[in-house]
Scaffold this motif. Structure first.
Motif, PDB file in Angstrom:
ATOM      1  N   GLU A  63     -31.006   8.102 -39.244  1.00  0.00           N
ATOM      2  CA  GLU A  63     -31.965   8.334 -38.144  1.00  0.00           C
ATOM      3  C   GLU A  63     -33.298   7.332 -38.342  1.00  0.00           C
ATOM      4  O   GLU A  63     -33.786   6.646 -37.385  1.00  0.00           O
ATOM      5  CB  GLU A  63     -32.633   9.592 -38.229  1.00  0.00           C
ATOM      6  N   GLY A  64     -33.488   6.768 -39.662  1.00  0.00           N
ATOM      7  CA  GLY A  64     -34.586   5.905 -39.883  1.00  0.00           C
ATOM      8  C   GLY A  64     -34.265   4.655 -39.180  1.00  0.00           C
ATOM      9  O   GLY A  64     -34.987   3.881 -38.500  1.00  0.00           O
ATOM     10  N   GLY A  65     -32.923   4.347 -39.270  1.00  0.00           N
ATOM     11  CA  GLY A  65     -32.664   2.839 -38.840  1.00  0.00           C
ATOM     12  C   GLY A  65     -32.751   2.891 -37.340  1.00  0.00           C
ATOM     13  O   GLY A  65     -33.097   1.951 -36.706  1.00  0.00           O
ATOM     14  N   ILE A  66     -32.377   4.202 -36.648  1.00  0.00           N
ATOM     15  CA  ILE A  66     -32.332   4.343 -35.244  1.00  0.00           C
ATOM     16  C   ILE A  66     -33.836   4.279 -34.693  1.00  0.00           C
ATOM     17  O   ILE A  66     -34.366   3.645 -33.755  1.00  0.00           O
ATOM     18  CB  ILE A  66     -31.502   5.422 -34.805  1.00  0.00           C
ATOM     19  N   PHE A  67     -34.756   4.938 -35.455  1.00  0.00           N
ATOM     20  CA  PHE A  67     -36.029   4.876 -35.248  1.00  0.00           C
ATOM     21  C   PHE A  67     -36.749   3.608 -35.230  1.00  0.00           C
ATOM     22  O   PHE A  67     -37.456   3.399 -34.386  1.00  0.00           O
ATOM     23  CB  PHE A  67     -37.004   5.814 -36.139  1.00  0.00           C
ATOM     24  N   GLU A  68     -36.479   3.076 -36.180  1.00  0.00           N
ATOM     25  CA  GLU A  68     -36.982   1.382 -36.440  1.00  0.00           C
ATOM     26  C   GLU A  68     -36.585   0.547 -35.361  1.00  0.00           C
ATOM     27  O   GLU A  68     -37.329  -0.287 -34.995  1.00  0.00           O
ATOM     28  CB  GLU A  68     -36.732   1.283 -37.930  1.00  0.00           C
ATOM     29  N   LEU A  69     -35.403   0.890 -34.880  1.00  0.00           N
ATOM     30  CA  LEU A  69     -34.874  -0.026 -33.897  1.00  0.00           C
ATOM     31  C   LEU A  69     -35.652   0.259 -32.467  1.00  0.00           C
ATOM     32  O   LEU A  69     -36.065  -0.769 -31.855  1.00  0.00           O
ATOM     33  CB  LEU A  69     -33.333   0.267 -33.730  1.00  0.00           C
ATOM     34  N   LEU A  70     -35.751   1.405 -32.319  1.00  0.00           N
ATOM     35  CA  LEU A  70     -36.492   1.899 -31.098  1.00  0.00           C
ATOM     36  C   LEU A  70     -37.750   1.394 -30.959  1.00  0.00           C
ATOM     37  O   LEU A  70     -38.555   0.881 -30.032  1.00  0.00           O
ATOM     38  CB  LEU A  70     -36.184   3.296 -30.952  1.00  0.00           C
ATOM     39  N   HIS A  71     -38.568   1.706 -32.124  1.00  0.00           N
ATOM     40  CA  HIS A  71     -40.084   1.170 -32.336  1.00  0.00           C
ATOM     41  C   HIS A  71     -40.068  -0.465 -32.169  1.00  0.00           C
ATOM     42  O   HIS A  71     -40.951  -0.991 -31.288  1.00  0.00           O
ATOM     43  CB  HIS A  71     -40.203   1.462 -33.837  1.00  0.00           C
ATOM     44  N   ARG A  72     -38.893  -1.086 -32.616  1.00  0.00           N
ATOM     45  CA  ARG A  72     -39.157  -2.419 -32.751  1.00  0.00           C
ATOM     46  C   ARG A  72     -38.822  -3.005 -31.158  1.00  0.00           C
ATOM     47  O   ARG A  72     -39.434  -3.860 -30.672  1.00  0.00           O
ATOM     48  CB  ARG A  72     -37.827  -3.048 -33.525  1.00  0.00           C
ATOM     49  N   ASN A  95     -48.538   3.574 -33.065  1.00  0.00           N
ATOM     50  CA  ASN A  95     -47.639   4.534 -33.137  1.00  0.00           C
ATOM     51  C   ASN A  95     -47.617   5.441 -31.920  1.00  0.00           C
ATOM     52  O   ASN A  95     -46.459   5.866 -31.289  1.00  0.00           O
ATOM     53  CB  ASN A  95     -47.403   5.195 -34.456  1.00  0.00           C
ATOM     54  N   GLU A  96     -48.677   6.070 -31.620  1.00  0.00           N
ATOM     55  CA  GLU A  96     -48.938   7.035 -30.473  1.00  0.00           C
ATOM     56  C   GLU A  96     -48.552   6.325 -29.218  1.00  0.00           C
ATOM     57  O   GLU A  96     -48.079   7.114 -28.324  1.00  0.00           O
ATOM     58  CB  GLU A  96     -50.574   7.553 -30.527  1.00  0.00           C
ATOM     59  N   TRP A  97     -48.837   5.090 -29.115  1.00  0.00           N
ATOM     60  CA  TRP A  97     -48.530   4.397 -27.915  1.00  0.00           C
ATOM     61  C   TRP A  97     -46.885   4.371 -27.765  1.00  0.00           C
ATOM     62  O   TRP A  97     -46.364   4.518 -26.864  1.00  0.00           O
ATOM     63  CB  TRP A  97     -49.258   3.172 -27.954  1.00  0.00           C
ATOM     64  N   VAL A  98     -46.528   4.142 -28.963  1.00  0.00           N
ATOM     65  CA  VAL A  98     -44.762   4.013 -28.881  1.00  0.00           C
ATOM     66  C   VAL A  98     -44.371   5.261 -28.538  1.00  0.00           C
ATOM     67  O   VAL A  98     -43.237   5.244 -27.797  1.00  0.00           O
ATOM     68  CB  VAL A  98     -44.394   3.416 -30.273  1.00  0.00           C
ATOM     69  N   PHE A  99     -44.928   6.277 -29.106  1.00  0.00           N
ATOM     70  CA  PHE A  99     -44.227   7.752 -28.943  1.00  0.00           C
ATOM     71  C   PHE A  99     -44.331   7.920 -27.428  1.00  0.00           C
ATOM     72  O   PHE A  99     -43.234   8.550 -26.943  1.00  0.00           O
ATOM     73  CB  PHE A  99     -44.955   8.637 -29.576  1.00  0.00           C
ATOM     74  N   ASP A 100     -45.515   7.677 -27.000  1.00  0.00           N
ATOM     75  CA  ASP A 100     -45.702   7.711 -25.266  1.00  0.00           C
ATOM     76  C   ASP A 100     -44.730   7.009 -24.517  1.00  0.00           C
ATOM     77  O   ASP A 100     -44.309   7.545 -23.660  1.00  0.00           O
ATOM     78  CB  ASP A 100     -47.180   7.419 -25.034  1.00  0.00           C
ATOM     79  N   GLN A 101     -44.413   5.772 -24.889  1.00  0.00           N
ATOM     80  CA  GLN A 101     -43.452   5.127 -24.128  1.00  0.00           C
ATOM     81  C   GLN A 101     -42.128   5.438 -24.128  1.00  0.00           C
ATOM     82  O   GLN A 101     -41.351   5.406 -23.388  1.00  0.00           O
ATOM     83  CB  GLN A 101     -43.537   3.680 -24.569  1.00  0.00           C
ATOM     84  N   LEU A 102     -41.814   6.161 -25.267  1.00  0.00           N
ATOM     85  CA  LEU A 102     -40.412   6.811 -25.368  1.00  0.00           C
ATOM     86  C   LEU A 102     -40.138   8.023 -25.198  1.00  0.00           C
ATOM     87  O   LEU A 102     -39.009   8.670 -25.135  1.00  0.00           O
ATOM     88  CB  LEU A 102     -40.026   6.310 -26.921  1.00  0.00           C
ATOM     89  N   ASP A 103     -41.309   8.917 -24.713  1.00  0.00           N
ATOM     90  CA  ASP A 103     -41.293  10.446 -24.878  1.00  0.00           C
ATOM     91  C   ASP A 103     -40.156  10.895 -23.819  1.00  0.00           C
ATOM     92  O   ASP A 103     -39.413  11.765 -24.021  1.00  0.00           O
ATOM     93  CB  ASP A 103     -42.429  10.894 -24.326  1.00  0.00           C
TER      94      ASP A 103
END
Length: 399
Positions: A63-72, A95-103
Motif C-alpha cells: 500500500e505504501g508503494g501505491i500511496f507514494e505513486l498516487l502522491h507523486r 498532503n491535505e491538498w493531495v488528499f482533496d485531489q484524490l478524495d
C-alpha cells in the motif's frame, strides 16, 4: 469500488517523464521507476525477513508503494529539491491538498484504503519500517537511472551535487541488510539490473501508440489493479501479497524472450507452449541463479503457470482451484492462495487501457482498435465477477 478516476491516475504515471531537464539517451517514465522501486523494495524486504522473520508488514509495504505513486502523480510538476523543501516546511498542507485531489477517486475503494492513505502521510508512527524500505528502494531505483543519465550529463552544472545527494541517501540506508546485499553481492545486483532492463522493452513494439509503456511499467499497473481487485474480494493478507507480487513479476521471463505479441504466439499451433517451455529453461538458467535459493519456490509460484488459480499448502501446489473455492475454502494465509485468473483479467485490462488511451489521444492504428474490440468482447461474454463487481464495469469506463 474501483473508480475510473483512480485507474486514470495510475495510468497517468506512464506519461510522466523523469529527468526531463537532462540529456536522456532514452525516455524514463514515472511508472517504470515506480515498478523498479517496488521490485527493489521486495528484494530488500525479503532479506530483512530472512534476518528477522515477520519484521515486514507486507500489506503496508504494498500500500505504501501505491500511496507514494498516487502522491507523486498529483505533485509531479514539483522538482525534487523544491518538493523536499516544501514537504519539510509545508508538508501537512501539501498532503491535505493531495488528499482533496484524490478524495473522489479513493473514497469508494474497499479495505479502508482512504483512511490508510491519509494515515500513511500524516502519522509518522504508521509503518515506519516499511517507509524506510520504500525510501531506500526509491533511491536505489533513482540511482539506477542516474547511472545512465550521468554519462551524458557530466558537463551540466550541479550534476555532481545530484550524484552526491543520491549516494548520500543510499548510504543513509546502509543499515538495511537488503541494501547491503544489493550493493555488495553481484548476483542480487544482477537480478535488480535484469528487472530494470524490462523498462527498455516496449509493449506493442511494432504499433504506433501513446503513451508508450514498457514491460516493466505494465507489470506494476497489473500489480496495482490486482491489489484493488483483491480488496474487492476481501482477500486475506497472503492472498493480497501473492496477487500483487505475482502480477509484479508475471512478465519477468520476457527479459529473456522479449514481449512476443499474442497474435504471433497463437499463429502456429504449439508455438505458445514452446515459448513457455523456453521461458522455463531460460529462467532456471539465468534468473534463478541470481536470487537466493530460499526464494526460488516463491518465484516459480509467481512466474510459471501464472494465470492459474492455485494454492500452496503443505509444500504442495494445487492448480485448477475455482474462484469460488478460493473465496470460500482457501481464503486463509495458510493456503497461500493466488488468483491467477484474476491476474489474467488484470493483464488483459491493462492491455485494453494501453490501447484505449492511445486511441483517445488520436493514435489509433487498426491493431489497437482491433485489440480493444476483441478484449472488450471477451469480457462482455465472460461475466467475470470480482467480489460484488462485474469486471466488465472497468472496461465500460473506457469503452
Amino acid at each position: 469500488m474501483i473508480t475510473k478516476g483512480l485507474i486514470e491516475k495510475i495510468f497517468q504515471a506512464a506519461s510522466i517523464q523523469r529527468w526531463n531537464d537532462h540529456v536522456r539517451p532514452t525516455e524514463f517514465s514515472e511508472i517504470d521507476k515506480q515498478a523498479h522501486k517496488m521490485i527493489i523494495a521486495y528484494t530488500i524486504a525479503k532479506f530483512q525477513e530472512e534476518e528477522n522473520p515477520g519484521c515486514v508488514n507486507w500489506i503496508h509495504l504494498i500500500e505504501g508503494g501505491i500511496f507514494e505513486l498516487l502522491h507523486r502523480v498529483i505533485v509531479t510538476d514539483i522538482k525534487p529539491p523544491i518538493f523536499h523543501k516544501i514537504m519539510k516546511e509545508k508538508g501537512k498542507e501539501l498532503n491535505e491538498w493531495v488528499f482533496d485531489q484524490l478524495d473522489d477517486d479513493i473514497n469508494p475503494v474497499k479495505g479502508n484504503f482512504k483512511e490508510s492513505f491519509i494515515q500513511y502521510f500524516q502519522d509518522t508512527h504508521y509503518a515506519p519500517f516499511e517507509k524506510k524500505i520504500l525510501h531506500a528502494a526509491h533511491y536505489l531505483a533513482t540511482n539506477w537511472e542516474f547511472q545512465i543519465i550521468y554519462q551524458s550529463n557530466k558537463f551540466l552544472y550541479d550534476i555532481e551535487k545530484t550524484k552526491n545527494e543520491i549516494e548520500s541517501q543510499i548510504e543513509y540506508h546502509i543499515d538495511l541488510t537488503g541494501v547491503q546485499k544489493i550493493l555488495s553481492h553481484r548476483n542480487i545486483a544482477g537480478f535488480i539490473n535484469l528487472c530494470g532492463q524490462l523498462r527498455f522493452q516496449q509493449r506493442w513494439a511494432q504499433t504506433p501508440r501513446i503513451p508508450k509503456t514498457s514491460v516493466l511499467g505494465h507489470m506494476l499497473i497489473v500489480a496495482i489493479l490486482s491489489y484493488f481487485c483483491s480488496r474487492e474480494l476481501g482477500a486475506c493478507a497472503k492472498r493480497m501479497y501473492n496477487n500483487f507480487f505475482a502480477s509484479l513479476f508475471h512478465d519477468l521471463p520476457e527479459v529473456l524472450t522479449r514481449d512476443i505479441v499474442s497474435p504471433v504466439k497463437r499463429s502456429i499451433k504449439g508455438l505458445e507452449e514452446l515459448i513457455k517451455e523456453y521461458e522455463i529453461i531460460e529462467a532456471n538458467n539465468r534468473i534463478f541463479p541470481l536470487i537466493p535459493e530460499k526464494w526460488h519456490n516463491e518465484m516459480r509460484y509467481y512466474i510459471f503457470n501464472e494465470f492459474e488459480n492455485k494454492i500452496w499448502h503443505n509444500d504442495t501446489v494445487t492448480m485448477g482451484v475455482s474462484p469460488e473455492e478460493l473465496n470460500t475454502q482457501y481464503n486463509e494465509d495458510r493456503f497461500n492462495p493466488l488468483d491467477g485468473q484474476m491476474l489474467k483479467a488484470c493483464d488483459d485490462f491493462a492491455a485494453f487501457l494501453e490501447a484505449s488511451f492511445s486511441i483517445k489521444y488520436g493514435i489509433k492504428p487498426e491493431a489497437l482498435e482491433s485489440a480493444k474490440r476483441n478484449i472488450y468482447q471477451k469480457y462482455r461474454q465472460k461475466h467475470l465477477a470480482i467480489g460484488d463487481m462485474d469486471f466488465i464495469v472497468l472496461f465500460d469506463y473506457f469503452h
